[in-house]
Motif scaffolding. Structure first.
Motif, PDB file in Angstrom:
ATOM      1  N   SER A  64       0.912  -1.058   0.014  1.00  0.00           N
ATOM      2  CA  SER A  64       0.210  -0.141   0.004  1.00  0.00           C
ATOM      3  C   SER A  64       1.076   1.170  -0.139  1.00  0.00           C
ATOM      4  O   SER A  64       0.376   2.016  -0.783  1.00  0.00           O
ATOM      5  N   TYR A  65       1.962   1.293   0.613  1.00  0.00           N
ATOM      6  CA  TYR A  65       3.148   2.569   0.992  1.00  0.00           C
ATOM      7  C   TYR A  65       3.518   2.430  -0.651  1.00  0.00           C
ATOM      8  O   TYR A  65       3.532   3.823  -1.004  1.00  0.00           O
ATOM      9  N   PHE A  66       4.071   1.508  -1.040  1.00  0.00           N
ATOM     10  CA  PHE A  66       4.708   1.846  -2.309  1.00  0.00           C
ATOM     11  C   PHE A  66       4.163   1.595  -3.583  1.00  0.00           C
ATOM     12  O   PHE A  66       4.341   2.212  -4.558  1.00  0.00           O
ATOM     13  N   LEU A  67       2.802   1.433  -3.434  1.00  0.00           N
ATOM     14  CA  LEU A  67       1.888   1.438  -4.689  1.00  0.00           C
ATOM     15  C   LEU A  67       1.731   3.178  -4.832  1.00  0.00           C
ATOM     16  O   LEU A  67       1.803   3.589  -6.132  1.00  0.00           O
ATOM     17  N   PHE A  68       1.912   3.972  -4.057  1.00  0.00           N
ATOM     18  CA  PHE A  68       1.980   5.638  -4.142  1.00  0.00           C
ATOM     19  C   PHE A  68       3.588   6.029  -4.275  1.00  0.00           C
ATOM     20  O   PHE A  68       3.937   6.986  -4.856  1.00  0.00           O
TER      21      PHE A  68
ATOM     22  N   VAL B  90       1.193  -0.644 -14.603  1.00  0.00           N
ATOM     23  CA  VAL B  90       0.777  -2.124 -14.825  1.00  0.00           C
ATOM     24  C   VAL B  90       1.889  -2.642 -13.636  1.00  0.00           C
ATOM     25  O   VAL B  90       1.551  -3.508 -12.920  1.00  0.00           O
ATOM     26  N   LEU B  91       3.040  -2.333 -13.798  1.00  0.00           N
ATOM     27  CA  LEU B  91       4.056  -2.667 -12.924  1.00  0.00           C
ATOM     28  C   LEU B  91       3.896  -2.212 -11.572  1.00  0.00           C
ATOM     29  O   LEU B  91       3.906  -3.246 -10.610  1.00  0.00           O
ATOM     30  N   ASP B  92       3.537  -1.116 -11.231  1.00  0.00           N
ATOM     31  CA  ASP B  92       3.030  -0.482  -9.804  1.00  0.00           C
ATOM     32  C   ASP B  92       2.027  -1.339  -9.410  1.00  0.00           C
ATOM     33  O   ASP B  92       1.945  -2.005  -8.148  1.00  0.00           O
ATOM     34  N   LEU B  93       0.792  -1.501 -10.136  1.00  0.00           N
ATOM     35  CA  LEU B  93      -0.219  -2.320  -9.558  1.00  0.00           C
ATOM     36  C   LEU B  93       0.358  -3.640  -9.245  1.00  0.00           C
ATOM     37  O   LEU B  93      -0.452  -4.341  -8.399  1.00  0.00           O
ATOM     38  N   SER B  94       1.158  -4.157 -10.098  1.00  0.00           N
ATOM     39  CA  SER B  94       1.414  -5.628  -9.847  1.00  0.00           C
ATOM     40  C   SER B  94       1.846  -6.004  -8.755  1.00  0.00           C
ATOM     41  O   SER B  94       1.827  -7.107  -8.120  1.00  0.00           O
TER      42      SER B  94
END
Length: 458
Positions: A346-350, A403-407
């Protein structure tokens, strides 16, 4: 002229202000988002919930003493490039502009890295976790090493086991060519990575026209991502992707079928090698697909690209490396390691998007609304304007990042991982109404601030 002899204004000031408002809002979001992510990372680390990185979301640490006088050469290089590049991009013959763009990008990357001393250029590759440390296992029998790569993956250095075998084999080939050591490896990384400035210019000239390509050159050269071009192997990945895309674009525009076919095959070989350089480069293929959609190549070019695309996968398969097995084995080692797999999704998603903002700079944030507007107008009018042709590969690169971030696979360390994607985004800063010497200076200032405050292992 009007009846009173005065020249009418092209746009009243209030209308100009309204046109610029979305850009300023996007810039405010960019600044606030980066500040919020670093603040959250500080609180998480203080609470003991983010211990993998000293300065999340970066895999780096804050310098105890910010660089001051050491930044003078880089600041001088930035001032010279900001002053010279826009004029050079507008006036130099095209064939002369490409080597100037390459040289300018190399000067900028080296000047930034050299703020920590000349030894800093090769120091990242000296780390025991890097590719050169794994060459000892390749030297006795490269073919045997390749055949057993997947089954022996756990015994390799961090970066070797985190990637397919091609980056390590490239450094082994450099050594066999008589250029051993991390000094030559660093030169290879910097020279290849900075050549992408010329490749991106070539691509944009093919799809958006020479005027748009010339406008983009200063921003591609002075991109903040240059902080991580010297010396992360991801700069090589950027070069391979950029030149593969450039060759595909040239093939689509080639007046002679033979020349176009050769360029298509060569471009296909480079693009086909991307998944064998890094598993995370698969979404980057959205960029050449966007370029091909804009260029509309004929069947011969597409056939040449298809033929080239299978060369590297076929060669590695015949030599004993099966790519899906490599993905599974790398994922297994990733999940059992105490590295990025332990980081907060959740943190690294942003956080990863905030790092992308640092790599691309404030000028790209300001240009994003105009990028979206150019694509929207192109969809409505069913015609690709030069602005839309610049925005198309930039948007494709952003899609690949998302795409990579959400994965969840890319949790942290993206300051190097995003480099092959971010280089296409910085071209959007040159869109009409965005590109100016002031924004170019802001890009350079961003890179200087990061280099002065942050100590990165790459």
């Amino acid at each position: 002229m009007t009846a009173t002899g005065t020249r009418p204004r092209s746009a009243p000031a209030p209308e100009a202000g309204r046109a610029n408002r979305p850009g300023w809002i996007a810039l405010a979001v960019w600044a606030a988002g980066i500040a919020a992510v670093f603040t959250a990372g500080w609180y998480l680390r203080r609470a003991g919930l983010a211990t993998e990185d000293a300065l999340p979301p970066l895999h780096a640490r804050l310098r105890g003493h910010p660089l001051t006088w050491q930044m003078a050469p880089a600041a001088a290089a930035a001032a010279a490039l900001v002053a010279v590049l826009p004029r050079a991009a507008a006036r130099l013959p095209w064939r002369a502009l490409l080597p100037v763009a390459w040289a300018g990008a190399a000067l900028w990357a080296v000047a930034l890295a050299a703020c920590d001393g000349w030894g800093a250029l090769a120091r990242p590759l000296d780390a025991p976790t890097e590719y050169p440390a794994g060459l000892a296992q390749v030297r006795p029998d490269p073919l045997e090493w390749l055949r057993t790569f997947t089954e022996r993956l756990g015994g390799y250095t961090t970066h070797v086991r985190g990637h397919p075998p091609l980056p390590t084999l490239a450094l082994w080939a450099l050594e066999k060519a008589g250029l051993p050591g991390t000094g030559w490896a660093a030169a290879f990384v910097i020279a290849s990575g900075t050549s992408a400035a010329a490749a991106i210019a070539v691509t944009l000239r093919c799809v958006a026209g020479e005027r748009a390509a010339r406008a983009a050159v200063p921003f591609v050269v002075l991109a903040p991502l240059a902080v991580w071009v010297a010396t992360a192997m991801d700069a090589v990945f950027l070069a391979v992707a950029a030149w593969g895309t450039a060759l595909a674009a040239l093939a689509a525009r080639a007046p002679r079928p033979v020349r176009g076919g050769a360029a298509a095959v060569a471009g296909g070989v480079l693009l086909g090698s991307l998944p064998y350089l890094s598993y995370g480069l698969l979404p980057l293929l959205a960029v050449p697909l966007a370029v091909l959609a804009a260029a509309r190549p004929g069947p011969r070019v597409l056939a040449g690209l298809a033929a080239g695309l299978v060369v590297v996968p076929a060669a590695f398969t015949l030599l004993g490396f099966w790519w899906p097995d490599g993905v599974r084995a790398t994922l297994d080692t990733y999940l059992v390691s105490r590295g990025s797999a332990q980081r907060s999704y959740s943190y690294f998603l942003f956080g990863d998007l905030a790092v992308l903002g640092l790599l691309t700079g404030p000028a790209v944030a300001y240009a994003l609304p105009r990028t979206a507007g150019a694509l929207r107008r192109a969809a409505l009018e069913r015609a690709l304007s030069p602005a839309a042709a610049v925005a198309l590969p930039a948007s494709a690169a952003l899609l690949g990042v998302l795409v990579l971030d959400l994965s969840g696979v890319t949790k942290g360390e993206v300051e190097r991982i995003w480099v092959p994607f971010a280089a296409w985004l910085v071209a959007a800063a040159s869109l009409p109404g965005c590109g100016s010497r002031g924004w170019l200076a802001a890009q350079a200032a961003t890179a200087l601030a990061v280099q002065a405050l942050v100590l990165s292992p790459w």
